[in-house]
Design a protein around this motif. Structure first.
Motif, PDB file in Angstrom:
ATOM      1  N   HIS A 207       0.842  -1.208   0.000  1.00  0.00           N
ATOM      2  CA  HIS A 207       0.000   0.000   0.000  1.00  0.00           C
ATOM      3  C   HIS A 207       0.875   1.255   0.000  1.00  0.00           C
TER       4      HIS A 207
ATOM      5  N   ALA B  37       2.466   1.773  -3.441  1.00  0.00           N
ATOM      6  CA  ALA B  37       1.484   2.246  -4.421  1.00  0.00           C
ATOM      7  C   ALA B  37       1.147   3.711  -4.189  1.00  0.00           C
ATOM      8  N   THR B  38       1.006   4.099  -2.916  1.00  0.00           N
ATOM      9  CA  THR B  38       0.677   5.489  -2.587  1.00  0.00           C
ATOM     10  C   THR B  38       1.796   6.427  -3.021  1.00  0.00           C
TER      11      THR B  38
ATOM     12  N   THR C 293       8.027   1.316  -7.196  1.00  0.00           N
ATOM     13  CA  THR C 293       8.028  -0.131  -7.390  1.00  0.00           C
ATOM     14  C   THR C 293       9.223  -0.709  -6.642  1.00  0.00           C
TER      15      THR C 293
END
Length: 605
Positions: free
Chosen positions: A62, A65-66, A70
């Protein structure tokens, strides 16, 4: 930001998750060749490890992604010396956001523990990731995005230069102050605040250069020093690092332990040299990773039970993997030199895809690993008819007799014969001619400055023709003690043994070391304090533990105690019998001992 987040302290209540260490890995490491952030944890009794790891994966996923990042995630489970469940969690990261990645990893661990419903339950994180808002909500990620932006601004342009360099096969080095491209005289460095764009770099002026990495529990310093002498005989300008210091042209230019990435950078940015021989110790490899991203030759002399319990390494298999980092970054056209007499190194290599051919060495020509390698067309180094020999296929190339090696004590010092084989095999991998290898083997060790602190013999005349001999060596672990005991027994003289040990070993380990001292078959043992290496122990604690180990192992001879190395030597000399050998192990007070020897008429052979 100037360093890693501090290590956590114990909670007043038993933590469900205890953070042992959180740090950056700046180079190839035990998990991967990529840099990243790693956190070492202990999980409380009854903890559901797999569920916790799954929550960490979800939390860091999470977070990534925020933040729009990567990464590769790596997990290593282990059991520590106290039987507690441990885990290492690594998140790869670009070199321009390693500090932020370290905080993200800590945040994910804390978030995983919160989601367990224990409101932290003693989970300890750094000051950067602590606090209810930071741990419990995405406000932490907003702050981390700002931290990452600041860090990337401090290193603006680094990633573009790295990509351009790697596309051209140009090596690069990075620290908190400088970025450099190329090695040696073909190297250029810039402050991080004034990096050029790739188009402004004179790429044609930049050069790579040969690098050898040497590691192992024992023998790495002697192997590195001998390899430096071999390379010098070839006419190469050598820079090498060791636990003793930084050397250029075999001259000490800076004292201290230079076996980490800082030592590598100091050598590789030096325009005076054209070959780097980098001794790579366990601590640097585990704490930061390798100091370079590739090497022509990698050497692993052996792996033994020493310094277990640090950085998530608690058994020989993990220690072999840590030492094996150097082999995983060898150039495809290079060589990986491995000690076939070490079962842990052999086991680690089995079934492993390594980037370069393996060259095995052993003092035993009948070693099974050597025989298998020869049958497969590999190159091996060994001893045949008391000669150092290179074998491959049906070919045999003798170099010199082991009696010609000053290091070998006429063949009695088998561990130094192994070191000579490792150095010779590495030299061959660097393209050095046999003539240079032979010349160095026949010379190195004849002078005291060749290999200070390692297997150095001194003598002193007493009344009439009576002589007393003194053997100094740095042996400080079970494998080193076994090698020196073999040498002492081979010399065939009655011995007094002067020994002290650092305090950063368990009581059980110190008793085990004490028991191993019986292999020297000493007439008398003088136990002393290692004054500069108490490492958390009170004075007067370590010598009695060594004595207990000796007595438990059946030693019935005299045992006395001394305050330091000089005092132990004075006691040994005062009670020495004619033609006796005094053995001083863990020779750390070199200046004091050297001055004492000079004052009392000792000479070195």
């Amino acid at each position: 930001m100037t360093g890693d987040p501090p290590r956590s302290t114990d909670s007043t209540r038993a933590p469900t998750v205890e953070v042992i260490d959180s740090r950056r890995l700046t180079g190839p490491n035990i998990h991967t060749r990529s840099p990243g952030a790693i956190i070492e944890l202990r999980l409380g009794a009854g903890a559901k490890v797999e569920q916790f790891i799954a929550r960490w994966r979800a939390a860091i996923g999470h977070g990534l992604a925020t933040l729009g990042w990567t990464a590769q995630l790596h997990v290593r489970r282990f059991e520590d010396l106290e039987g507690r469940c441990g885990v290492e969690l690594m998140c790869s990261a670009a070199v321009d956001r390693l500090y932020a990645a370290t905080e993200l990893n800590e945040w994910a661990v804390a978030q995983a523990e919160l989601e367990r419903g224990a409101e932290g339950a003693g989970c300890q994180v750094s000051e950067h990731a602590s606090g209810a808002e930071a741990v419990g909500s995405d406000a932490a990620l907003e702050r981390l995005a700002a931290v990452a932006a600041s860090e990337q601004d401090d290193r603006r342009g680094v990633l573009e230069l790295i990509a351009a360099a790697e596309a051209r096969g140009v090596p690069w080095l990075l620290d908190d102050a400088e970025f450099s491209l190329g090695y040696f005289g073909g190297s250029v460095s810039w402050p991080l605040a004034r990096l050029p764009g790739p188009a402004s770099v004179e790429w044609s002026q930049l050069r790579a250069g040969p690098v050898a990495l040497i590691t192992g529990t024992n023998g790495k310093t002697t192997t590195t020093r001998l390899l430096a002498r071999i390379a010098s005989k070839q006419g190469l300008r050598v820079g090498n690092t060791s636990t003793d210091g930084l050397y250029v042209h075999e001259r000490l230019v800076e004292t201290g332990d230079w076996t980490g990435p800082g030592g590598a950078r100091a050598v590789l940015r030096n325009p005076e040299i054209n070959l780097a021989l980098l001794e790579s110790a366990r601590g640097g490899l585990l704490r930061r990773g390798a100091g370079v991203h590739g090497c022509r030759v990698a050497v692993i002399t052996n792996v033994a039970r020493d310094h277990l319990g640090e950085y998530g390494v608690f058994d020989l298999q993990a220690m072999a993997a840590a030492k094996g980092i150097v082999a995983t970054i060898a150039d495809p056209d290079g060589r990986i030199v491995l000690g076939a007499d070490c079962a842990a190194v052999v086991a680690w290599s089995r079934g492993r895809e390594l980037p370069a051919p393996i060259v095995w060495f052993s003092t035993d020509a009948d070693n099974e690993t050597l025989r298998r390698a020869l049958a497969g067309g590999g190159e091996v180094w060994t001893v045949v008819d008391r000669q150092i020999v290179r074998l491959q296929g049906d070919g045999s190339w003798p170099l010199c007799r082991i009696e010609e090696l000053p290091l070998s004590f006429g063949g009695a010092a088998r561990h130094n014969i192994a070191n000579a084989l490792a150095a010779a095999a590495a030299a061959r991998g660097l393209g050095i001619a046999d003539e240079a290898i032979i010349a160095a083997l026949q010379e190195f060790g004849a002078k005291p400055q060749d290999n200070p602190g390692r297997a150095r013999m001194w003598t002193r005349s007493r009344e009439g023709s009576e002589r007393v001999s003194l053997l100094l060596d740095f042996a400080h672990n079970l494998a080193g003690l076994q090698a020196m005991a073999e040498l002492v027994r081979g010399l065939g003289k009655p011995a007094q043994l002067c020994v002290g040990m650092a305090g950063d070993r368990s009581d059980a380990d110190l008793r085990t070391i004490g028991a191993a001292l019986t292999r020297f078959e000493p007439r008398r043992v003088i136990l002393r304090e290692q004054q500069a290496y108490l490492r958390g122990r009170e004075r007067g604690v370590v010598p009695p533990l060594l004595e207990q180990g000796l007595r438990d192992a059946g030693y019935t001879g005299e045992i006395i105690h001394a305050a330091d190395e000089v005092s132990s030597l004075e006691a040994a000399l005062a009670g020495a019998n004619p033609d006796e050998l005094i053995v001083l192990l863990v020779h750390t007070e070199r200046e004091q001992v050297g001055a004492w020897l000079s004052r009392h008429g000792w000479t070195t052979s």
